[in-house]
Design a protein around this motif. Sequence first.
Motif, short mmCIF file in Angstrom:
data_model
loop_
_atom_site.label_atom_id
_atom_site.label_comp_id
_atom_site.label_asym_id
_atom_site.label_seq_id
_atom_site.Cartn_x
_atom_site.Cartn_y
_atom_site.Cartn_z
N PRO A 144 57.09 20.38 14.17
CA PRO A 144 55.99 19.64 15.16
C PRO A 144 56.55 19.80 16.52
O PRO A 144 57.44 20.18 16.86
CB PRO A 144 56.03 18.12 14.59
N CYS A 145 55.32 19.18 17.47
CA CYS A 145 55.31 19.26 18.99
C CYS A 145 56.86 19.00 19.31
O CYS A 145 57.25 18.10 19.27
CB CYS A 145 54.21 18.42 19.46
N ALA A 151 42.70 23.29 13.95
CA ALA A 151 43.44 22.20 14.71
C ALA A 151 43.38 20.76 13.78
O ALA A 151 44.35 20.29 13.69
CB ALA A 151 42.63 21.88 15.87
N LEU A 152 42.28 20.77 12.97
CA LEU A 152 42.17 19.50 12.03
C LEU A 152 43.29 19.32 11.04
O LEU A 152 43.76 18.62 10.67
CB LEU A 152 40.88 19.41 11.70
N ARG A 153 43.43 20.95 10.58
CA ARG A 153 44.37 21.05 9.41
C ARG A 153 45.66 20.76 9.97
O ARG A 153 46.59 19.99 9.37
CB ARG A 153 44.27 22.40 8.54
N ARG A 154 45.92 21.30 11.17
CA ARG A 154 47.21 20.94 11.64
C ARG A 154 47.47 19.46 11.97
O ARG A 154 48.32 18.73 11.72
CB ARG A 154 47.25 21.70 13.07
N ILE A 155 46.37 18.73 12.56
CA ILE A 155 46.63 17.34 12.73
C ILE A 155 46.90 16.48 11.35
O ILE A 155 47.81 15.71 11.24
CB ILE A 155 45.41 16.84 13.41
N SER A 156 46.06 17.08 10.34
CA SER A 156 46.34 16.57 9.09
C SER A 156 47.79 16.60 8.51
O SER A 156 48.34 15.79 7.91
CB SER A 156 44.99 16.51 8.09
N ALA A 157 48.25 17.74 8.78
CA ALA A 157 49.35 18.29 8.17
C ALA A 157 50.49 17.47 9.05
O ALA A 157 51.59 16.93 8.50
CB ALA A 157 49.53 19.83 8.31
N VAL A 212 50.29 7.82 1.14
CA VAL A 212 49.33 8.76 0.03
C VAL A 212 48.05 8.91 0.77
O VAL A 212 47.67 10.42 0.66
CB VAL A 212 48.98 7.92 -1.23
N GLY A 213 47.58 8.18 1.64
CA GLY A 213 46.46 8.44 2.48
C GLY A 213 46.65 9.63 3.27
O GLY A 213 45.65 10.57 3.36
N THR A 214 47.80 9.92 4.06
CA THR A 214 47.85 11.08 4.66
C THR A 214 47.93 12.25 4.16
O THR A 214 47.42 13.43 4.43
CB THR A 214 48.96 11.06 5.72
N VAL A 215 48.56 12.10 2.75
CA VAL A 215 48.52 13.48 1.90
C VAL A 215 47.04 13.62 1.43
O VAL A 215 46.78 14.99 1.32
CB VAL A 215 49.42 13.22 0.61
N ARG A 216 46.25 12.69 0.95
CA ARG A 216 44.88 12.82 0.45
C ARG A 216 43.94 13.37 1.72
O ARG A 216 43.03 14.38 1.50
CB ARG A 216 44.34 11.64 0.01
N GLN A 217 44.27 12.74 2.92
CA GLN A 217 43.30 13.33 4.00
C GLN A 217 43.89 14.87 4.22
O GLN A 217 42.86 15.62 4.48
CB GLN A 217 43.74 12.47 5.22
N ASP A 218 44.96 15.19 4.19
CA ASP A 218 45.45 16.63 4.29
C ASP A 218 44.78 17.54 3.34
O ASP A 218 44.10 18.50 3.57
CB ASP A 218 47.00 16.80 4.38
N GLU A 219 44.66 17.17 2.07
CA GLU A 219 44.20 17.76 1.19
C GLU A 219 42.57 17.92 1.30
O GLU A 219 42.15 19.31 1.01
CB GLU A 219 44.46 17.05 -0.22
N LEU A 220 42.14 16.86 1.45
CA LEU A 220 40.64 16.85 1.76
C LEU A 220 40.30 17.99 3.02
O LEU A 220 39.31 18.60 2.95
CB LEU A 220 40.03 15.36 1.99
#
Lengths: 290, 573, 551
Positions: B130-131, B493-499, B514-522
Amino acid sequence: MSDVRTSAPGTPVAPPRRKVTLTVDGTETVAREGDTILSVCRSLGIDVPTLCYGDTLEPANACRLCMVEVEGARVLVPSCSREVEPDMNVTTDSARTRHARRMVLELLGSSVDLSTTPRVEAWMAEFGADPTRFGADVATVAQPAKVDNNLYVRDYAKCILCYQCVDACGEQFQNTFAISVAGRGFDARIAVEFDAALPDSACVYCGNCIAVCPTGALMPSTEFDMRADGTWDVSRQSETTTVCPYCGVGCNLTLHVQDNRIVKVTSPNDHSITSGNLCVKGRFGFTHVQ
Amino acid sequence: MDLRFPDLDPSPEELEALQSVLGPATPTEGWTREQGGPHRAAAVRHLLLPALHALVDRVGFVSEGGLTEICRRLDVPPAEAYGVATFYSMLPVDPVPLTTVYVCEDLACRRGGVPTGPAAEPGTRVVHAPCIGLCEQAPASLTVRSGPKPHHGIASMPPANGSVPQMGDPSLVLLRRIGTPPTLDSYLDNGGYVALRRALDIGPAAVIDEVTASRLVGRGGAAFPTGRKWAAVASQPAGPRFIVANADESEPGTFKDRVLLEGDPFALVESMTIAAFAVGAERGYLYLRDEYRSALGTLEAALASARSAGFLGTAVLGSPLAFDIEIVRGAGAYICGEETAIFNSIEGHRGEPRSKPPYPVEVGLFGRPTLVNNVETFVNVLPILEQGGNAFAGIGTGVSTGTKLFCLSGAVRNPGVYEVPFGGTLEELIERAGGLPDGRELQAVLLGGAAGSFVTPAQVNLPLTFEATRAAGVSLGSGVVMLFDDTDDLGDALRRISAFFRHESCGQCVPCRVGTVRQDELVTRLTLGRRRDGDEQLLRDVGQAMRDASICGLGQTAWNAIESAIDHLGVLQ
Amino acid sequence: MIGLITAFGASGGTSSYAEVENTDVIVLWGSNAREAHPIFFHHVLKALHRGARLYVVDPRRTPTARFADRWIGLNVGTDIALAHAVGREIIASGLHHSEFVANATQGFEEYRACVEPWTLERAEQVTGVPAEAIRELTHAYATAAHAQLGWTLGITEHITGVDNVLALINLSILTGHVGRPYSGVQPLRGQNNVQGGGDMGALPNRLPGFRDVEDTEARARLDRVWGTSIPPRNGMHLTSMFEAMERKELRAVYVVGENPAQSEPNSGHVVPLLEGLDHLVVQDLFLTRTAQLADVVLPASAAWCESEGTVTNSERRVQRVRKAVEPPSGARDDIDIITALAQALGADWPDQTAQQVWDELRSVSPDHFGMTYEHLEAAGGLQWPCPSTDREEVPYLHARLWAAEPADRGRPAPFSSVEWKPPLDALDADFPLRLTTGRRLDSYNTGVQSGAFSTPLDAGETVDMNPDDASAHALAEGDRVRVSSRRGSIEGPVHLDPSLRPGLVFMSIHAPDVLDVNVLVSEASDPRSGVAEFKATAVRVERADPVPSHT
């Protein structure tokens, strides 16, 4: 005479706690300073669901199922750990709290095996949670159960990472520190050093982790094996509380008996001596009467 | 602790490396050992993270033998030490080559495509990270070499002055010394330690009055009134209290603190000393993200010369003030920038945030009242004391006072750190940085980093103040202004942010873990054309739960940028 | 128990576990509570995390000692020397509670003279504990606002066991750390009903309610209740029973729930005595080694889960035991067996439930009167004294000592000017090492109960030695050794344990079938308690021939 003694005989260590007036779901109520919102709710008969909260441990604050609304707070507040404040206005059942609870149940239900978690089915129905919404191809913690000793099983496919086993093994009760949370994020897991097997760890097999596990991820081998064989039947079990035979401390044991066999040993959480804890002899040393 | 140690020993190299942190090996077990128990263990626990660093600095990873030796010496249960080591990205527990190249794969550095980094050579490993706070020179990477010499081997780290296009502009306040040598003499020649002398003259209460009068608010993202925080710490019952400088600058797109630390290290030392004087602290901790190796060297040298010249120590400037600063290196965990996670990290525990209340001003580091401020916040105290709090409050809009550092990166001609008085618009700032490269059109601006929000080209007249951004439903955050032009793939960019959030969630609470994982998957499904019925609603449901029910700001903001992109930029249409 | 009776007139630990959590300094003396009393130690741990300091006095750096702020590693059998040095240092530093000493104790001047020779320097020579460590222990204990002093068998299993206890109690009354909340003395009991057995009168010199057999008035009251005449003299304790067997005076023995063939010292000597009896009756859950010697075995149900009743723990808490499972066919409740035996002997004892027996006890013991089954049930166990059926007393004993009115203080607590004596089993050139015995976490006593379950902790029984001693004997981990004392010798594998100081050998008591340490131990005992010198045996360790393999 020494002048360092500060308290006279009979002096209690803690001063009496002040009264706090607050409102819960529109009802004004009086609590004591230091009480949590959850304890006040329970005394009022308001059923706030909890998973990671154990009544013998400090709140772990991890599952976020018990969230309530507090007027003036930007985000929801964990009722299990937040202490009451004067004039606090608490709402336990609102669209926001119901949403948060529904999502916590869906997030857990979609990633963890909750099949042996008490009450969770009823909560799913109550909050309209449907963990299948995410689809079948999402990340989970599914994994084989760890059977590496003859006394208890660690089935981390059922682990919601509530920290209670770590707290009970660590500073709050047992102080053995055989286990810790390792890794980070979704990879966080309960582990001994270098993810070794229990017999290579500091574990002393007190089973105090089993006593606090809210999901059945930690289970005595007797129960695990009987469940696997399909012979575990709570409806045929009696619970009798007696005193441990192994030393003079006087720990209360609750013997879970099925078909005249002891199938599990626990200790009452409200027992002043044990607070639900036992040592290896008390929890597992019953086979001599089988 | 039923301490049970594996029958493993460290290598001679590891033993030698540990000596620098733990002192010479002494018999730690057996019948000759009289002292012990939880109190002794707690008193030395803060040495765990430095000891783990010592191993990695020397051999590249935390071996079982090395970890065991640390545990023996510090009475740390091995399971806990393992839990701490595995919390951090930069403390591998499996053997790795001595050289690691951290290739930044974050927002600014991936605009031209996901960076591949150098071809893996023998003895080198490449880690996509990451950054790393080098956004003005995207695409960037950082090479770290382990070996016998401490704090060796920094590659591709630029001098700070290359990062400040305004350098030399007389209107600069916070950046005025960037470009001068980071030595004590140079600092003193350029107005250094004027503020501390004034503070010592007027006394602690008056210092806090000045800070309060300045209406300075925190620059780390939360914008809490600094004077109120200082006053709260100062008013705690007598006893030890601490200062923590949060230099764990990890918000993607942020690099302003790095420029200050590398280019003007004494400014932080002086302002922390003033804070210590004001709130009555004897000890300060400078928590520095470990990616900032160049700043680490600069700061260590600065502390050494400040000590030897009497600017730190038992009688600062001959006054009764006793104060010193210790640097604590982070180890690759964004969450440690959270104001309570930073305490756990310094104390040698997993860098998980604590539940608030109690707040740090009451129960902070080592359970004591603690003042924790961002680097930029601290250094603002110098102009406040030099000019007076009221004069400082006269700069800016009255609500947002003083100057602000902005980190411009992405699709901008002259990326870098810019200092401007509060009040200017986004468009003015972009123009100051030379506008977009020729032929490019603005598609979006990310304000505040991954935890911030996207704004549209239609919003470029937005004044960059706390009040205006708040009214617009966005946030200045840590001062990130990252531009995306018409060629940029916002879905990427959004996929990067969720990852990013999936990678950086500490894992403590369910909504975030779990939410950040589900967000990334979605987000992945939605932006790569694999949308299923209800996915967008599901994403909103997850986002709302993270915002409402997470323990700390990481989870609470993990959905901000994605939501703004959907709502304002229409990326899912 | 004798020590506590002597000092305070009551035989219980003076404090409660919950009070330990709120104290400021805890001294565990001769107690490996971490392994032997794990859940009591939980309360100690709560105190440590509140900031209390822990001192552990033990020849071994036990798992308990590892939790201590400071381990005080004294030489085996030098407890009185250390306690006297602490007492002397308290007085010399002016840290004794002179008001309490004046109001509530007696014999101070004699005690002062008794401890006067025990300077820190002399104590260091005798105990092996650095003077500075003794000073730290002393000042921590004496200046604490509240302090607890706990002990176990490390104190009592010596020929001076009673004096050891008295020497520790001296420190509590010297500092006023008794009779107040959060301050007190706690003997930790080894079995779940040691306290209760004594309280019920299952001691040779005691009547139910812990009244003295030689107390005519107490005897007369029971005579009236029972319609009989109690012999006005003390019975024999275990050691004197074996002496009487040896003199052929004792010819028939009825053993209930004990395994003396393996639990008693010099067991090589004990078994022939049991075998030589005219008649031996053993009542037990198992066919123990002792039961195998019996003429009649009476199979009993397990008191803790196959029958009803009460037991009393180390904090004087009486709690109910309840029947959870049916005993194996033929095994009977202890009360049934004893009643049937009495009936067979011609007595007209009625069949009684446990509750009826308990109510009879309540009727003769005022301290138990309030403990009806209903009250016990409602309160989840009650501590004595409990004179009232609807009220609980304060959780600590002897508040009377602090009473403002001298008349309310009762009998002053006497200082005991006891003398230090080295262990009887002296070290010499033939037997140069000191063997001490103890328990391990996952096992219990002679292993009759705990032997039935296995744990991953069980690494087998070993002869534990300091690594330097082992190398001086050219021994490596796992080598088979012969351990010999003046009474016998046994063989087993050696284990190198760096937590043992040089000169010390440790073995557990749990597996007499594998490694029967009691073959080595002397039957020399404290004349008052009858407790043998389990903790201090002079031994020699030699390499033994390997066990012949069956290949």
